[in-house]
Design an enzyme around this catalytic site. Structure first.
Site, short mmCIF file in Angstrom:
data_model
loop_
_atom_site.label_atom_id
_atom_site.label_comp_id
_atom_site.label_asym_id
_atom_site.label_seq_id
_atom_site.Cartn_x
_atom_site.Cartn_y
_atom_site.Cartn_z
N ASP A 41 0.82 -1.22 0.00
CA ASP A 41 0.00 0.00 0.00
C ASP A 41 0.85 1.27 0.00
OD1 ASP A 41 -2.46 -1.58 0.31
OD2 ASP A 41 -1.76 -1.90 2.36
N GLY B 229 -4.44 -4.85 -4.81
CA GLY B 229 -5.45 -3.99 -5.42
C GLY B 229 -4.86 -2.68 -5.90
N HIS B 230 -5.38 -2.20 -7.04
CA HIS B 230 -5.00 -0.88 -7.54
C HIS B 230 -6.29 -0.16 -7.91
CE1 HIS B 230 -0.85 -2.14 -7.86
NE2 HIS B 230 -1.25 -3.21 -8.52
N ARG C 257 -9.52 -0.84 7.79
CA ARG C 257 -8.57 0.18 8.24
C ARG C 257 -7.16 -0.40 8.29
NH1 ARG C 257 -10.53 4.76 11.05
NH2 ARG C 257 -12.81 4.85 11.07
N GLY D 216 5.86 12.27 -3.79
CA GLY D 216 4.42 12.43 -3.90
C GLY D 216 3.91 13.44 -2.89
N GLY E 3 0.56 14.82 -3.08
CA GLY E 3 -0.90 14.92 -3.11
C GLY E 3 -1.49 13.72 -3.82
#
Length: 426
Positions: free
Chosen positions: A13, A40-41, A303, A412, A414
């Protein structure tokens, strides 16, 4: 004549997809080398209002019409999920059927693997959580390791039905005869096989020919290093090789063809499910990171656990993967913190450990020594160059670079695709 590889350096993640999005604009082939639908993407499709989740198809080939997607030999594939994904993309105007190929050596995941996954959890009483997100990955790799699994090329063999029945019977013997329509599944896969047939290739021949012809290849490794079957926090790991070695074995290429391994690092640390997490913050800091960072699983919605950046983990990851450069993601999530801590040492009884321990009982005893850095207390979301970052933000990046001995090339700042700064690397 080389391959660029993007790898997760923590517990997954990290946000590999955004960097891969950027790099994909200049490549000819985008590949998956291992894993399955447990990774997952989420992509934003330029046509249509919906975000789409693409666990199987290399999303970069979907967003770059000149790019071909490749599912390598190390991937385990559930064909109904793959075709469902492709159909959803086609409905949004992204028909990539003719640009997606799959290795004839890739192993197949069947619906009974899902049932077995659940039975295993019941048997273990929920006391041991394996990371595979109930996506059937563990039992599929178990079939592969026991040499009883079925590969893509078996679909076109006259003995497929016989081998399939034998595989199911093996699981019946292990868990008792659970409810499963074996004959119905055989018929379904005969239909799926014909749809798949035009996509099936010899991955080794294909990728070597492409590389020798000067094609540019981009690979996203599965999951992340700390979930690696050998080097991760076993048994709280996935069932495949998530290191740079998994790229070689999953695609059939030698190490010398990997020209640039890139490590993706979230600016703090997260992990899903159980397992050790030395820098986890079960306090207001952890809650802040979780809520501001929107730390919820792409596949599960659960979560994620959150904590400070762990440089011991990252040093270990850099040693194994040999990163040339790093991409720090979600740096903006730290914007409002007055001070920021990073884990720099593991201590047991006051003595520093020399590396990341294999023994989880020992890992549970560690005290983390932190370095405390000042925050920057301002938003960096609209920053468009590295020079414009706040001084304390730049110092945070420099501290990471110095500790790891690896330069940061991308930052990165944002959630948007364009919120990625490129830093000059010397």
């Amino acid at each position: 004549m080389s391959v660029t590889v993007v790898l997760g350096s923590q517990w997954g993640d990290e946000g590999k997809g955004k960097l891969v999005d950027i790099l994909s604009a200049e490549v000819d082939i985008c590949a998956h080398c291992a894993g399955g639908s447990n990774a997952g993407h989420t992509i934003v499709v330029p046509v249509g209002p919906e975000d789409l989740r693409v666990p199987f198809a290399p999303q970069w080939c979907l967003l770059n019409p000149a790019c071909t997607g490749l599912i390598g030999s190390g991937v385990v594939v559930h064909l109904p999920s793959l075709f469902s994904e492709l159909d959803a993309l086609a409905a949004q105007g992204l028909d990539c059927t003719n640009r997606l190929f799959i290795s004839d050596r890739a192993h197949l995941v069947f619906d009974f693997h899902r049932i077995v996954d659940g039975l295993k959890e019941v048997e273990l009483g929920g006391s041991w959580y394996h990371w595979d997100n109930q996506k059937w990955i563990g039992p599929a790799y178990s079939s592969k390791a026991s040499r009883s699994g079925l590969r893509v090329h078996h679909l076109f063999d006259d003995t497929f039905a016989e081998k399939f029945r034998k595989l199911v019977e093996g699981w019946f013997k292990r868990y008792g005869k659970f409810e499963y329509d074996t004959e119905g599944e055989i018929l379904r896969y005969k239909v799926l096989a014909e749809r798949l047939r035009p996509c099936v290739i010899d991955c080794v021949v294909y990728i070597h020919h492409a590389i020798s012809s000067g094609k540019r290849v981009l690979v996203e490794g599965a999951n992340a290093l700390m979930l690696d079957l050998d080097f991760g926090t076993y048994p709280f790991v996935t069932s495949s090789s998530t290191s740079v070695g998994g790229v070689c074995t999953g695609l059939g290429i030698p190490p010398k063809m990997i020209g640039k391994p890139i490590g993706v690092v979230k600016a703090y640390t997260t992990r899903v499910g159980g397992g050790p997490f030395p820098t986890e913050q079960l306090n207001d800091v952890g809650t802040h990171l979780q809520e501001v960072g929107r730390e919820f699983g792409t596949n599960t919605g659960r979560r994620r656990r959150c904590g400070w950046l762990d440089l011991v983990v990252l040093k270990y990851s850099c040693m194994i993967n040999g990163f040339d450069t790093l991409n720090i993601t979600k740096l903006d999530i730290l914007d409002k913190l007055p001070e920021i801590k990073v884990g720099v040492k593991y201590l047991v009884d006051g003595k520093e450990l020399s590396g990341f321990p294999a023994d989880l009982d020992l890992l549970a005893k560690v005290d983390v020594e932190y370095a405390t850095l000042p925050g920057w207390n301002t938003s960096i979301v609209d920053v468009t160059s590295c020079d414009a970052l706040p001084e304390n933000c730049r110092k945070y990046i420099e501290y990471i670079e110095t500790f790891l001995g690896v330069p940061v090339e991308w930052i990165g700042v944002g959630p948007g695709r364009n919120s990625m700064l490129i830093k000059e690397v010397t």
